[in-house]
Design a protein around this motif. Structure first.
Motif, PDB file in Angstrom:
ATOM      1  N   UNK A  34       0.864  -1.187   0.000  1.00  0.00           N
ATOM      2  CA  UNK A  34       0.000   0.000   0.000  1.00  0.00           C
ATOM      3  C   UNK A  34       0.895   1.230   0.000  1.00  0.00           C
ATOM      4  N   UNK A  35       0.791   2.027  -1.042  1.00  0.00           N
ATOM      5  CA  UNK A  35       1.512   3.290  -1.095  1.00  0.00           C
ATOM      6  C   UNK A  35       0.714   4.344  -0.358  1.00  0.00           C
ATOM      7  N   UNK A  36       1.387   5.065   0.538  1.00  0.00           N
ATOM      8  CA  UNK A  36       0.737   6.131   1.302  1.00  0.00           C
ATOM      9  C   UNK A  36       1.382   7.452   0.876  1.00  0.00           C
ATOM     10  N   UNK A  37       0.577   8.295   0.243  1.00  0.00           N
ATOM     11  CA  UNK A  37       1.080   9.570  -0.286  1.00  0.00           C
ATOM     12  C   UNK A  37       1.344  10.531   0.866  1.00  0.00           C
ATOM     13  N   UNK A  38       2.541  11.118   0.878  1.00  0.00           N
ATOM     14  CA  UNK A  38       2.902  11.979   2.012  1.00  0.00           C
ATOM     15  C   UNK A  38       2.141  13.312   1.993  1.00  0.00           C
ATOM     16  N   UNK A  39       2.208  14.004   3.104  1.00  0.00           N
ATOM     17  CA  UNK A  39       1.430  15.226   3.322  1.00  0.00           C
ATOM     18  C   UNK A  39       1.736  16.317   2.295  1.00  0.00           C
ATOM     19  N   UNK A  51      -6.142  15.411   6.750  1.00  0.00           N
ATOM     20  CA  UNK A  51      -6.602  15.528   8.128  1.00  0.00           C
ATOM     21  C   UNK A  51      -5.696  14.714   9.049  1.00  0.00           C
ATOM     22  N   UNK A  52      -5.313  13.534   8.607  1.00  0.00           N
ATOM     23  CA  UNK A  52      -4.472  12.627   9.397  1.00  0.00           C
ATOM     24  C   UNK A  52      -3.059  12.660   8.808  1.00  0.00           C
ATOM     25  N   UNK A  53      -2.025  12.937   9.621  1.00  0.00           N
ATOM     26  CA  UNK A  53      -0.648  13.013   9.119  1.00  0.00           C
ATOM     27  C   UNK A  53      -0.158  11.677   8.555  1.00  0.00           C
ATOM     28  N   UNK A  54       0.818  11.753   7.645  1.00  0.00           N
ATOM     29  CA  UNK A  54       1.280  10.578   6.909  1.00  0.00           C
ATOM     30  C   UNK A  54       1.745   9.433   7.807  1.00  0.00           C
ATOM     31  N   UNK A  55       2.470   9.731   8.882  1.00  0.00           N
ATOM     32  CA  UNK A  55       2.964   8.618   9.709  1.00  0.00           C
ATOM     33  C   UNK A  55       1.814   7.878  10.382  1.00  0.00           C
ATOM     34  N   UNK A  56       0.732   8.593  10.706  1.00  0.00           N
ATOM     35  CA  UNK A  56      -0.444   7.943  11.294  1.00  0.00           C
ATOM     36  C   UNK A  56      -1.220   7.168  10.238  1.00  0.00           C
ATOM     37  N   UNK A  57      -1.347   7.731   9.027  1.00  0.00           N
ATOM     38  CA  UNK A  57      -2.030   7.012   7.952  1.00  0.00           C
ATOM     39  C   UNK A  57      -1.282   5.736   7.602  1.00  0.00           C
ATOM     40  N   UNK A  58       0.052   5.813   7.557  1.00  0.00           N
ATOM     41  CA  UNK A  58       0.858   4.620   7.262  1.00  0.00           C
ATOM     42  C   UNK A  58       0.680   3.561   8.353  1.00  0.00           C
ATOM     43  N   UNK A  59       0.622   3.987   9.589  1.00  0.00           N
ATOM     44  CA  UNK A  59       0.424   3.055  10.701  1.00  0.00           C
ATOM     45  C   UNK A  59      -0.941   2.369  10.594  1.00  0.00           C
ATOM     46  N   UNK A  70       3.926  -1.385   3.545  1.00  0.00           N
ATOM     47  CA  UNK A  70       3.552   0.007   3.289  1.00  0.00           C
ATOM     48  C   UNK A  70       4.776   0.726   2.746  1.00  0.00           C
ATOM     49  N   UNK A  71       4.529   1.598   1.768  1.00  0.00           N
ATOM     50  CA  UNK A  71       5.589   2.421   1.195  1.00  0.00           C
ATOM     51  C   UNK A  71       5.101   3.871   1.197  1.00  0.00           C
ATOM     52  N   UNK A  72       5.811   4.758   1.872  1.00  0.00           N
ATOM     53  CA  UNK A  72       5.440   6.173   1.889  1.00  0.00           C
ATOM     54  C   UNK A  72       5.990   6.823   0.620  1.00  0.00           C
ATOM     55  N   UNK A  73       5.089   7.416  -0.146  1.00  0.00           N
ATOM     56  CA  UNK A  73       5.459   8.076  -1.404  1.00  0.00           C
ATOM     57  C   UNK A  73       5.803   9.539  -1.142  1.00  0.00           C
ATOM     58  N   UNK A  74       6.978   9.933  -1.592  1.00  0.00           N
ATOM     59  CA  UNK A  74       7.427  11.311  -1.384  1.00  0.00           C
ATOM     60  C   UNK A  74       7.596  12.072  -2.697  1.00  0.00           C
ATOM     61  N   UNK A  75       7.286  11.430  -3.813  1.00  0.00           N
ATOM     62  CA  UNK A  75       7.337  12.087  -5.124  1.00  0.00           C
ATOM     63  C   UNK A  75       6.221  11.489  -5.988  1.00  0.00           C
TER      64      UNK A  75
END
Length: 152
Positions: A34-39, A51-59, A70-75
């Motif tokens: 699951x890719x989680x797009x950063x703030x 509404x919910x910050x990226x680290x909480x959404x990823x959790x 989970x992969x946090x997307x930064x671009x």
């Protein structure tokens, strides 16, 4: 050979539409990322912070049983994301199917051997609708805080 799938999203104000995407994606692959797009990317794309910050959404997303990683997307470039975290199939809402953006995504992924599969958009529930509902009960002129800002 196992199939690795990738489903990207904001996953802000997690709701049944999000769960449906992840459930359907997991049923079509052996390992789901699951890719989680950063703030910052969300703010650039939608003009507002989540509404919910990226680290909480990823959790939150990491604890959904259908999600293996989970992969946090930064671009924003999904092919660059694929280079960072390879996958075989990319899952997307069918609102992109046949659109110029969707066709370009399919073309670029085809060049690297990734197929794109579309899922029906859950019409009756969306984070945008939830955000509008929250805004409608907020007093006029009240500051709009994200969950993380409200805790400070």
């Amino acid at each position: 050979m196992s199939v690795i799938g990738y489903a990207a999203g904001a996953w802000d104000m997690f709701h049944v539409g999000h769960l449906n995407i992840l459930r359907h994606a997991a049923s079509r692959c052996d390992f789901l990322i699951a890719g989680v797009v950063d703030d910052d990317m969300l703010e650039a794309a939608k003009g507002r912070r989540p509404v919910v910050p990226v680290h909480e959404r990823a959790e939150i997303v990491s604890h959904i049983r259908y999600v293996d990683a989970v992969h946090v997307e930064t671009q924003p470039d999904k092919v660059l994301t694929w280079r960072e975290r390879p996958f075989d199939v990319f899952f997307k809402g069918d609102d992109w199917k046949g659109s110029p953006k969707g066709l370009e995504l399919e073309r670029r992924f085809a060049e690297v051997g990734v197929r794109v599969e579309y899922f029906p958009y859950t019409v009756h529930t969306s984070s945008t609708a939830l955000r509008r509902a929250l805004d409608s009960v907020s007093p006029p002129g009240s500051p709009r805080l994200s969950v993380g800002e409200a805790r400070r």
